[in-house]
Design a protein around this motif. Structure first.
Motif, PDB file in Angstrom:
ATOM      1  N   CYS A 323       0.837  -1.188   0.000  1.00 10.49           N
ATOM      2  CA  CYS A 323       0.000   0.000   0.000  1.00 10.49           C
ATOM      3  C   CYS A 323       0.880   1.248   0.000  1.00 10.49           C
ATOM      4  O   CYS A 323       1.937   1.272   0.649  1.00 10.49           O
ATOM      5  CB  CYS A 323      -0.922   0.031   1.221  1.00 10.49           C
ATOM      6  SG  CYS A 323      -2.246  -1.188   1.171  1.00 10.49           S
ATOM      7  N   CYS A 338      -2.719   0.545  -4.241  1.00 15.86           N
ATOM      8  CA  CYS A 338      -2.600  -0.800  -3.657  1.00 15.86           C
ATOM      9  C   CYS A 338      -2.139  -1.739  -4.765  1.00 15.86           C
ATOM     10  O   CYS A 338      -2.715  -1.749  -5.865  1.00 15.86           O
ATOM     11  CB  CYS A 338      -3.931  -1.257  -3.079  1.00 15.86           C
ATOM     12  SG  CYS A 338      -3.837  -2.857  -2.228  1.00 15.86           S
ATOM     13  N   TRP A 340      -0.638  -5.799  -5.557  1.00 16.77           N
ATOM     14  CA  TRP A 340      -0.324  -7.173  -5.138  1.00 16.77           C
ATOM     15  C   TRP A 340       0.015  -7.958  -6.398  1.00 16.77           C
ATOM     16  O   TRP A 340      -0.829  -8.613  -6.983  1.00 16.77           O
ATOM     17  CB  TRP A 340      -1.496  -7.786  -4.401  1.00 16.77           C
ATOM     18  CG  TRP A 340      -1.109  -9.046  -3.646  1.00 16.77           C
ATOM     19  CD1 TRP A 340       0.131  -9.432  -3.282  1.00 16.77           C
ATOM     20  CD2 TRP A 340      -2.010 -10.054  -3.172  1.00 16.77           C
ATOM     21  NE1 TRP A 340       0.090 -10.616  -2.603  1.00 16.77           N
ATOM     22  CE2 TRP A 340      -1.217 -11.030  -2.520  1.00 16.77           C
ATOM     23  CE3 TRP A 340      -3.375 -10.232  -3.244  1.00 16.77           C
ATOM     24  CZ2 TRP A 340      -1.769 -12.155  -1.940  1.00 16.77           C
ATOM     25  CZ3 TRP A 340      -3.927 -11.365  -2.651  1.00 16.77           C
ATOM     26  CH2 TRP A 340      -3.147 -12.316  -2.012  1.00 16.77           C
ATOM     27  N   LEU A 349      -8.378  -5.966  -5.919  1.00 16.04           N
ATOM     28  CA  LEU A 349      -8.026  -5.058  -4.838  1.00 16.04           C
ATOM     29  C   LEU A 349      -9.079  -3.962  -4.721  1.00 16.04           C
ATOM     30  O   LEU A 349      -9.653  -3.521  -5.726  1.00 16.04           O
ATOM     31  CB  LEU A 349      -6.655  -4.430  -5.096  1.00 16.04           C
ATOM     32  CG  LEU A 349      -5.526  -5.416  -5.445  1.00 16.04           C
ATOM     33  CD1 LEU A 349      -4.271  -4.649  -5.816  1.00 16.04           C
ATOM     34  CD2 LEU A 349      -5.256  -6.347  -4.286  1.00 16.04           C
ATOM     35  N   PHE A 351     -10.521  -0.495  -1.856  1.00 16.26           N
ATOM     36  CA  PHE A 351     -10.434   0.304  -0.630  1.00 16.26           C
ATOM     37  C   PHE A 351     -11.835   0.423  -0.060  1.00 16.26           C
ATOM     38  O   PHE A 351     -12.562   1.382  -0.372  1.00 16.26           O
ATOM     39  CB  PHE A 351      -9.857   1.693  -0.929  1.00 16.26           C
ATOM     40  CG  PHE A 351      -8.433   1.692  -1.383  1.00 16.26           C
ATOM     41  CD1 PHE A 351      -7.398   1.583  -0.468  1.00 16.26           C
ATOM     42  CD2 PHE A 351      -8.123   1.787  -2.726  1.00 16.26           C
ATOM     43  CE1 PHE A 351      -6.077   1.577  -0.885  1.00 16.26           C
ATOM     44  CE2 PHE A 351      -6.805   1.791  -3.160  1.00 16.26           C
ATOM     45  CZ  PHE A 351      -5.778   1.678  -2.229  1.00 16.26           C
ATOM     46  N   CYS A 381      -6.570  -1.669   2.414  1.00 22.98           N
ATOM     47  CA  CYS A 381      -6.746  -2.231   1.078  1.00 22.98           C
ATOM     48  C   CYS A 381      -7.034  -3.721   1.224  1.00 22.98           C
ATOM     49  O   CYS A 381      -6.242  -4.461   1.828  1.00 22.98           O
ATOM     50  CB  CYS A 381      -5.496  -2.023   0.215  1.00 22.98           C
ATOM     51  SG  CYS A 381      -5.554  -2.899  -1.373  1.00 22.98           S
ATOM     52  N   ARG A 391      -4.700  -8.432   3.227  1.00 21.94           N
ATOM     53  CA  ARG A 391      -4.901  -6.985   3.208  1.00 21.94           C
ATOM     54  C   ARG A 391      -3.601  -6.264   3.508  1.00 21.94           C
ATOM     55  O   ARG A 391      -2.633  -6.870   3.974  1.00 21.94           O
ATOM     56  CB  ARG A 391      -5.959  -6.596   4.254  1.00 21.94           C
ATOM     57  CG  ARG A 391      -5.548  -6.960   5.685  1.00 21.94           C
ATOM     58  CD  ARG A 391      -6.631  -6.630   6.684  1.00 21.94           C
ATOM     59  NE  ARG A 391      -7.829  -7.417   6.441  1.00 21.94           N
ATOM     60  CZ  ARG A 391      -8.980  -7.233   7.095  1.00 21.94           C
ATOM     61  NH1 ARG A 391      -9.052  -6.273   8.004  1.00 21.94           N
ATOM     62  NH2 ARG A 391     -10.020  -7.988   6.851  1.00 21.94           N
ATOM     63  N   CYS A 392      -3.592  -4.960   3.261  1.00 24.48           N
ATOM     64  CA  CYS A 392      -2.512  -4.080   3.681  1.00 24.48           C
ATOM     65  C   CYS A 392      -3.130  -2.724   4.008  1.00 24.48           C
ATOM     66  O   CYS A 392      -4.307  -2.476   3.707  1.00 24.48           O
ATOM     67  CB  CYS A 392      -1.425  -3.939   2.595  1.00 24.48           C
ATOM     68  SG  CYS A 392      -1.969  -3.064   1.100  1.00 24.48           S
ATOM     69  N   ASN A 393      -2.338  -1.837   4.636  1.00 28.56           N
ATOM     70  CA  ASN A 393      -2.890  -0.539   5.012  1.00 28.56           C
ATOM     71  C   ASN A 393      -1.827   0.536   4.862  1.00 28.56           C
ATOM     72  O   ASN A 393      -0.628   0.253   4.822  1.00 28.56           O
ATOM     73  CB  ASN A 393      -3.450  -0.566   6.437  1.00 28.56           C
ATOM     74  CG  ASN A 393      -2.384  -0.933   7.464  1.00 28.56           C
ATOM     75  OD1 ASN A 393      -1.523  -0.136   7.808  1.00 28.56           O
ATOM     76  ND2 ASN A 393      -2.431  -2.174   7.962  1.00 28.56           N
TER      77      ASN A 393
END
Length: 704
Positions: A323, A338, A340, A349, A351, A381, A391-393
């Motif tokens: 992210c 975002c 991946w 992906l 938000f 995300c 997920r990631c942030n």
């Protein structure tokens, strides 16, 4: 017989003769007639006569024409030979009755012949014949160009020829059905044209040629080339996707004449196929997933057709999603990103906290207006893959407080270059603008700003004017800004220290400089005996030299240095002089190392401090005595008489903590000795001060 009778008799004879002549005039008109048909067919090499009957007047002129060209002229019944064209004398002959005979006739004499009869005083008469010379039809052939018809071509022509004989009738048949002229076929004298041939025109064609003397039939098979048609693709087993290690087979078939050849391509390379055009894949890997192209080729026409088949081999991304956030649209909007990468298929992906509509495959960007609600807010995300969900942030923040960093270097021309670096922690990375005083700086000869704007290079810096200007860097991103002013200083040492080793032969000198000081190097100076020199006979020391001398030069990035080969029995003094180009700053405080005792600065301090302290003490005692004397004298002053009716007596008690505001005579308030004691220098506080005694209560009167 009387004369009258004779005259009557002659009249009757005259009328009889006249009647005979009148009847004869009607029967003597010039006439011509033909015997037999006007169309005469014959074969090559035969003799044939065009027979006519001429009657009426005697000796008419006869002319035979071949087409429009006279070839024979003769006066009927004349003994004079007929006039025959030289090139036709071997073939043409005129008969005594005016008929025309052909001897050993050839194809060249197939034509229209006209005979004309001319006699002066009479109307010209004529008769017409058509002579056709035939031969027996033999050696018939049908030619095509190209050899085979091509489906979709403009036309395809079959053209026949014979080595002997000509036909006056020709008929074409397809599958035993006679072909008629229409939009698809055109039947010509020598050819058959097929317009826009198609695969249904493939089959046997028959040609029948006929003339009055022969009939010939010829057969020819025509092939219409076509294809390849739309291919039929398939995978076995039939499923939406495959997993690493699976085995599958790809097939590709299409109609065409001749049967199209099949090949498979993947990644720009041709793959080996089995008999029948199937592609077998064993132990399939993710690298083999993708688009496979079936190529079908008609080897006769060169026509080809391609069709793609997608083989899905699923695999989850191995890494974790990433992210990030950046500033866009003039540093006013935030773009959340975002990513991946990897995996098959790519992950979806989104938000969810920002919007429900935005999603992407493996990589997604979302741009929204910046607001303080997003400052410090964690944005999530969500990453979804058929085989894995994660997920990631990212948290966007405005620029934080920071301290500029100053670095000084020297360019090739020996000029000073000062670099100011402003790096404020921010997400997204803050953009930096630079100014000198109120002047906004831009790239030029003297000032150069780095690509990321976080660094300002000042070329040809003048240390003598360093303190005249303030440089400001302002860091900003869509969530705010933060600025910092930098006052550059000349070469300055703020602090220094000296650390000897246990034997006293090596010392480490350290120093500090202000963070905004412009320094390109340091001059390490020493006072005292020369350093020991190591010889074959041992260590030897030179004589002591008065004053400081340079022993080392250090770069501007140094903050310490080691000085070795010292005599532990000698006393040394060290100092550091900061340098900026050719400008020297104030030296640092002197640092001493050597045997016990007071250092030279300490001795000098004591020599100067003791007399100053005694003098200050005498001045202080005198001031206290003067204050006491003035207070006593004031109490002894005479008071003016005051009438009792209007006398107002005020009794006051002095407050030791409150200054007396009712003093008269222009005297200043008494000094606060306690405050003076607390503010005095250490040397002054070491001497006890006399105790201050408050004066007795004073009665004052006001006359009204």
């Amino acid at each position: 017989m009387s004369s009258d009778q004779f005259g009557v008799h002659k009249w009757h004879i005259f009328k009889f003769i006249l009647l005979i002549f009148m009847i004869g005039g009607v029967n003597c008109d010039l006439t011509i007639s033909t015997l037999g048909p006007s169309l005469v067919n014959t074969t090559v090499g035969s003799n044939v006569t065009l027979v006519v009957t001429i009657s009426g007047v005697p000796d008419p002129v006869i002319t035979w024409k071949m087409g429009s060209l006279p070839v024979v002229t003769w006066t009927l019944g004349s003994s004079v030979a007929p006039d025959i064209a030289i090139i036709h004398r071997d073939v043409l002959k005129i008969e005594t009755d005016g008929s025309l005979t052909f001897q050993n006739v050839s194809f060249a004499y197939s034509n229209t012949y006209t005979v004309e009869i001319v006699k002066s005083g009479f109307k010209t008469v004529s008769a017409t014949f058509v002579l056709k010379v035939y031969d027996y039809i033999r050696n018939v052939s049908v030619n095509t160009e190209p050899a085979d018809a091509l489906e979709g071509a403009e036309k395809f022509t079959l053209q026949y020829s014979t080595l002997q004989g000509e036909a006056d009738q020709w008929r074409w048949y397809f599958n035993s059905v006679e072909i008629q002229n229409n939009s698809h076929y055109t039947v010509g004298q020598k050819s058959l044209v097929i317009h826009q041939p198609n695969r249904n025109d493939t089959g046997p064609y028959t040609l029948v040629l006929t003339n009055p003397f022969s009939t010939v039939t010829f057969h020819r098979k025509i092939t219409v080339l076509y294809g390849p048609d739309e291919p039929m693709l398939g995978a076995s087993p039939s499923q939406a996707f495959f997993v690493s290690g699976d085995t599958l087979s790809l097939s590709c078939q299409a109609e065409g004449v001749p049967q199209p050849s099949t090949s498979w391509m993947f990644g720009g390379q041709t793959l080996p196929v089995s008999q029948g055009g199937s592609l077998n894949l064993t132990n399939v890997q993710t690298s083999q997933g993708g688009i496979y192209t079936c190529v079908l080729v008609n080897v006769n026409t060169g026509a080809q057709r391609k069709r793609n088949l997608t083989v899905n081999v699923y695999e989850s991304p191995t890494a974790s999603p990433l992210c990030s956030v950046s500033a866009v649209n003039g540093n006013v909007d935030l773009q959340f990103h975002c990513r991946w990468p990897g995996g098959t298929p790519e992950a979806l992906l989104s938000f969810p906290a920002l919007t429900n509509a935005t999603s992407g495959a493996g990589d997604v960007n979302l741009t929204i207006p910046a607001s303080q609600d997003l400052n410090g807010k964690m944005v999530l995300c969500r990453a979804n893959h058929p085989l894995r969900q994660t997920r990631c942030n990212i948290t966007a923040t405005g620029p934080a407080k920071f301290l500029p960093m100053v670095l000084t270097t020297v360019d090739r021309e020996g000029k000073i270059v000062v670099t100011i670096h402003c790096n404020s922690q921010a997400m997204p990375k803050a953009m930096v603008t630079w100014s000198k005083g109120t002047e906004l700086l831009a790239n030029g000869l003297q000032y150069q700003i780095s690509v990321d704007t976080a660094q300002l290079n000042i070329h040809d810096f003048n240390t003598s004017t360093a303190q005249l200007y303030t440089y400001t860097c302002n860091c900003s991103n869509p969530l705010g800004n933060n600025g910092k002013k930098t006052q550059l200083l000349g070469p300055t040492i703020s602090d220094s220290s000296l650390f000897p080793n246990q034997n006293g032969t090596i010392v480490t000198m350290t120093w500090e400089v202000p963070p905004t000081s412009v320094i390109t190097g340091f001059d390490i100076q020493m006072s005292g005996p020369d350093l020991l020199t190591v010889t074959k006979n041992g260590s030897r020391r030179k004589r002591a030299i008065e004053g400081f001398r340079s022993i080392q030069q250090r770069p501007g990035s140094s903050r310490s240095t080691d000085i070795s080969v010292l005599d532990p029995k000698s006393t040394y003094y060290f100092r550091v002089i900061p340098i900026a180009g050719r400008t020297q700053g104030e030296p640092s405080a002197m640092q001493r190392i050597g045997p016990g005792g007071l250092s030279r600065p300490q001795i000098i301090g004591l020599a100067v401090g003791i007399p100053c302290g005694l003098l200050f003490l005498l001045l202080l005692i005198g001031l206290i005595y003067l204050c006491v004397y003035c207070c006593r004298k004031k109490r002894q002053q005479n008071r003016y008489p005051v009438p009792r009716a209007v006398e107002k007596v005020v009794s006051t008690q002095p407050d030791v903590n409150t200054p007396n505001h009712l003093l008269t005579g222009g005297l200043k308030p008494l000094p606060d000795y306690n405050r003076m004691t607390s503010q005095a220098a250490p040397a002054e506080r070491s001497i006890p001060l006399p105790t201050f005694v408050a004066p007795p209560p004073v009665r004052t009167a006001t006359i009204v």
